[in-house]
Design a protein around this motif. Structure first.
Motif, PDB file in Angstrom:
ATOM      1  N   ASP A 102      54.732 -30.476 -30.819  1.00 56.41           N
ATOM      2  CA  ASP A 102      55.233 -31.178 -30.052  1.00 56.41           C
ATOM      3  C   ASP A 102      54.585 -32.700 -30.611  1.00 56.41           C
ATOM      4  N   GLY A 103      56.095 -33.485 -30.547  1.00 57.28           N
ATOM      5  CA  GLY A 103      55.824 -35.009 -31.595  1.00 57.28           C
ATOM      6  C   GLY A 103      56.826 -35.207 -31.784  1.00 57.28           C
ATOM      7  N   PRO A 104      56.589 -37.278 -32.316  1.00 55.48           N
ATOM      8  CA  PRO A 104      57.647 -37.672 -32.042  1.00 55.48           C
ATOM      9  C   PRO A 104      58.150 -37.087 -33.908  1.00 55.48           C
ATOM     10  N   ILE A 105      57.343 -36.827 -34.401  1.00 56.16           N
ATOM     11  CA  ILE A 105      57.276 -36.517 -36.420  1.00 56.16           C
ATOM     12  C   ILE A 105      57.694 -35.302 -36.335  1.00 56.16           C
ATOM     13  N   ASP A 106      58.780 -34.575 -37.128  1.00 54.30           N
ATOM     14  CA  ASP A 106      59.036 -33.124 -37.756  1.00 54.30           C
ATOM     15  C   ASP A 106      58.075 -32.571 -38.583  1.00 54.30           C
ATOM     16  N   TYR A 107      57.057 -31.832 -38.036  1.00 57.25           N
ATOM     17  CA  TYR A 107      56.052 -31.605 -37.918  1.00 57.25           C
ATOM     18  C   TYR A 107      56.202 -29.825 -37.904  1.00 57.25           C
ATOM     19  N   ARG A 108      55.118 -29.085 -38.391  1.00 58.27           N
ATOM     20  CA  ARG A 108      55.267 -27.853 -38.331  1.00 58.27           C
ATOM     21  C   ARG A 108      53.993 -27.372 -38.198  1.00 58.27           C
ATOM     22  N   THR A 109      54.171 -26.322 -37.308  1.00 59.98           N
ATOM     23  CA  THR A 109      52.357 -24.867 -37.389  1.00 59.98           C
ATOM     24  C   THR A 109      52.888 -23.983 -38.796  1.00 59.98           C
ATOM     25  N   ILE A 110      52.191 -23.599 -39.855  1.00 60.17           N
ATOM     26  CA  ILE A 110      52.147 -22.325 -40.034  1.00 60.17           C
ATOM     27  C   ILE A 110      50.787 -21.731 -39.288  1.00 60.17           C
ATOM     28  N   SER A 111      51.434 -20.678 -39.433  1.00 57.77           N
ATOM     29  CA  SER A 111      50.126 -19.104 -39.318  1.00 57.77           C
ATOM     30  C   SER A 111      50.330 -18.045 -40.099  1.00 57.77           C
ATOM     31  N   TYR A 112      49.623 -17.315 -40.295  1.00 56.63           N
ATOM     32  CA  TYR A 112      49.573 -16.652 -41.564  1.00 56.63           C
ATOM     33  C   TYR A 112      49.659 -14.830 -40.419  1.00 56.63           C
ATOM     34  N   PRO A 113      50.112 -14.355 -41.690  1.00 59.86           N
ATOM     35  CA  PRO A 113      50.452 -12.718 -40.478  1.00 59.86           C
ATOM     36  C   PRO A 113      49.231 -11.782 -40.467  1.00 59.86           C
ATOM     37  N   GLY A 114      49.049 -11.508 -39.027  1.00 60.09           N
ATOM     38  CA  GLY A 114      48.248 -11.647 -38.388  1.00 60.09           C
ATOM     39  C   GLY A 114      46.724 -12.099 -38.055  1.00 60.09           C
ATOM     40  N   GLU A 128      60.156 -37.401 -45.062  1.00 57.76           N
ATOM     41  CA  GLU A 128      61.543 -38.427 -45.208  1.00 57.76           C
ATOM     42  C   GLU A 128      61.940 -38.766 -46.104  1.00 57.76           C
ATOM     43  N   GLY A 129      61.383 -38.206 -47.361  1.00 53.58           N
ATOM     44  CA  GLY A 129      60.831 -39.197 -48.458  1.00 53.58           C
ATOM     45  C   GLY A 129      60.405 -40.091 -48.728  1.00 53.58           C
ATOM     46  N   ARG A 130      60.000 -40.914 -47.279  1.00 55.67           N
ATOM     47  CA  ARG A 130      58.397 -41.995 -47.337  1.00 55.67           C
ATOM     48  C   ARG A 130      57.131 -41.813 -48.597  1.00 55.67           C
ATOM     49  N   PHE A 131      57.606 -41.133 -48.948  1.00 54.02           N
ATOM     50  CA  PHE A 131      56.204 -41.227 -49.470  1.00 54.02           C
ATOM     51  C   PHE A 131      55.802 -40.413 -50.598  1.00 54.02           C
ATOM     52  N   PRO A 132      55.081 -39.568 -52.046  1.00 58.30           N
ATOM     53  CA  PRO A 132      55.286 -38.464 -52.606  1.00 58.30           C
ATOM     54  C   PRO A 132      54.882 -37.554 -51.917  1.00 58.30           C
TER      55      PRO A 132
END
Length: 120
Positions: free
Chosen positions: A34-46, A58-62
């Motif tokens: 949730d939120g205004p930026i493109d951020y995705r949470t990462i989960s591990y198997p199990g 979006e190419g704004r910084f390295p």
């Protein structure tokens, strides 16, 4: 636990490509946060809960990332990484006996990360 790290972040201008790379390499899954930026949470198997995040720069910084993933076999993880389009930049594999096998690898977006295995 193999194929896990503590909380971390990967920043990239190619989130779909990097998501596929880590998903195929370690079995990680991604979900929009949730939120205004493109951020995705990462989960591990199990893993039960998110342990990191993927941020679309979006190419704004390295692009950047730096974390270390425990794996059952460093040489095998290096070979798999290269087959998925990554690059092995450095590896030190000691063979038999106690010690740590280690490598620096870059993903398909050029982000550097470490992989290791603690031999007993």
């Amino acid at each position: 636990m193999d194929n896990t790290v503590t909380w971390f972040e990967v920043a990239t201008d190619d989130p779909a490509g990097v998501e596929q790379f880590y998903g195929d390499l370690f079995g990680w899954t991604f979900a929009p946060a949730d939120g205004p930026i493109d951020y995705r949470t990462i989960s591990y198997p199990g893993g039960g809960q998110p342990a990191g995040g993927l941020y679309n720069t979006e190419g704004r910084f390295p692009n950047h990332a730096l974390f270390h993933v425990q794996v059952p076999d460093v040489a095998a993880a290096c070979a798999r990484s290269e087959s998925l389009g990554g690059k092995v930049l450095f590896q030190e594999i000691g063979g038999e006996g106690p010690g740590t096998d280690f490598a620096y690898v870059s993903d398909t977006s050029g982000n550097l990360f470490g992989i290791f295995h603690q031999r007993s």
